[in-house]
Design an enzyme around this catalytic site. Structure first.
Site, PDB file in Angstrom:
ATOM      1  CG  ASP A  18     -26.897 -10.940  19.838  1.00  0.00           C
ATOM      2  OD1 ASP A  18     -26.357 -12.006  20.179  1.00  0.00           O
ATOM      3  OD2 ASP A  18     -26.519  -9.821  20.228  1.00  0.00           O
ATOM      4  CG  HIS A  71     -21.117 -16.543  15.740  1.00  0.00           C
ATOM      5  ND1 HIS A  71     -19.794 -16.260  15.977  1.00  0.00           N
ATOM      6  CD2 HIS A  71     -21.751 -15.333  15.688  1.00  0.00           C
ATOM      7  CE1 HIS A  71     -19.624 -14.946  16.063  1.00  0.00           C
ATOM      8  NE2 HIS A  71     -20.805 -14.368  15.898  1.00  0.00           N
ATOM      9  CB  SER A  91     -31.072 -10.481   8.414  1.00  0.00           C
ATOM     10  OG  SER A  91     -30.491  -9.238   8.098  1.00  0.00           O
TER      11      SER A  91
END
Length: 296
Positions: free
Chosen positions: A113, A169, A256
């Protein structure tokens, strides 16, 4: 003020920034910059704050944070009362149905995301951090031979703000090599900081790995820490087969960034993302969402 493009509504929106007043003061005032350089960017500051975020006492702020930033808790595997600390909440896992994977093998998906911006046909010695500020890929990963692999390739920058889901991911089936860790500072990765600090990505703590994907060639994953990110946790098993959408790792508290590099002529990025990127505007995406198509 940070404007981004919401591709679902096809509208521009303004990002609600956690700690915006603090960020503006720190990066735009002489006193703030002095404290930043002397203390805030250091490992000790992030370590101390990380200890607090790992403590049970930090759990009191979870509900307010989720409410203030409209975090959809129906997507979380855990409920409010199940979290043992703020970091436990911050690195929460989501139910699988909340992040469907675009499973066509020719579709490149977002690994996380966040807000993304893309640069094509990159010069490895002149990669854009923000408009007017560039860095060298070799300075980022400290490996010249691998850096040369991505000349004229594609660079995808995914910025995760503190309100985002913070697990990342794999964007295809494949095998990921071992992670290389590089020590560094802990500057914020918010655009407020990116516009002030030269070579910020190359100065911050970061980790990188080569993902040998089935459909998009050798992809360079670079995970970059930031202020208060006590740890970058890699949860995958190196040199073992992984499937598209499987978890690679997660960040503990803080904003991040993940930077992806793909080789030349491997992918065509979706037109709406490219259009906004050319304007210097990020596009909001969710993990598993299609962001490009394999170039045959």
């Amino acid at each position: 003020m940070i404007k981004y493009y919401n591709r679902k509504t096809k509208n521009y929106e303004i990002e609600k920034i956690a700690g915006e007043k603090y960020l503006n003061w720190t990066y735009n005032s002489p006193v703030g910059m002095t404290i930043l350089e002397k203390f805030i960017k250091k490992k000790l500051f992030s370590k101390i704050y990380g200890l607090y975020c790992n403590s049970k006492i930090s759990s009191y702020k979870i509900k307010k944070f989720a409410t203030d930033f409209n975090i959809n808790m129906s997507h979380s595997e855990k409920s409010f009362n199940d979290f043992k600390s703020f970091n436990d909440f911050f690195s929460r896992k989501l139910i699988k149905s909340s992040r469907p994977i675009a499973d066509n093998k020719n579709f490149l998906i977002s690994p996380c995301d966040g807000k993304i911006i893309v640069y094509n046909n990159i010069n490895m010695n002149n990669i854009i951090q923000v408009k007017g500020i560039t860095y060298k890929l070799n300075d980022l990963i400290q490996n010249d031979s691998i850096s040369k692999t991505y000349e004229k390739g594609t660079c995808i920058i995914a910025r995760l703000c503190p309100t985002d889901y913070h697990r990342f991911h794999f964007l295809d089936n494949g095998i990921c090599e071992s992670t290389i860790k590089i020590k560094g500072n802990y500057y914020s990765v918010n655009p407020i900081a990116l516009n002030k600090i030269n070579n910020l990505f190359c100065q911050n703590k970061r980790e990188w790995s080569i993902f040998n994907s089935d459909n998009f060639g050798k992809i360079l994953y670079v995970e970059i820490g930031a202020t208060c990110v006590g740890s970058i946790i890699q949860t995958y098993m190196p040199n073992k087969k992984v499937l598209k959408g499987m978890e690679k790792g997660y960040f503990k508290f803080g904003g991040s960034t993940i930077v992806l590099f793909l080789e030349h002529n491997k992918v065509i990025i979706d037109e709406d993302i490219l259009t906004e990127s050319k304007l210097g505007i990020e596009t909001k995406v969710l993990m598993g969402e299609r962001i490009g198509t394999k170039l045959n």
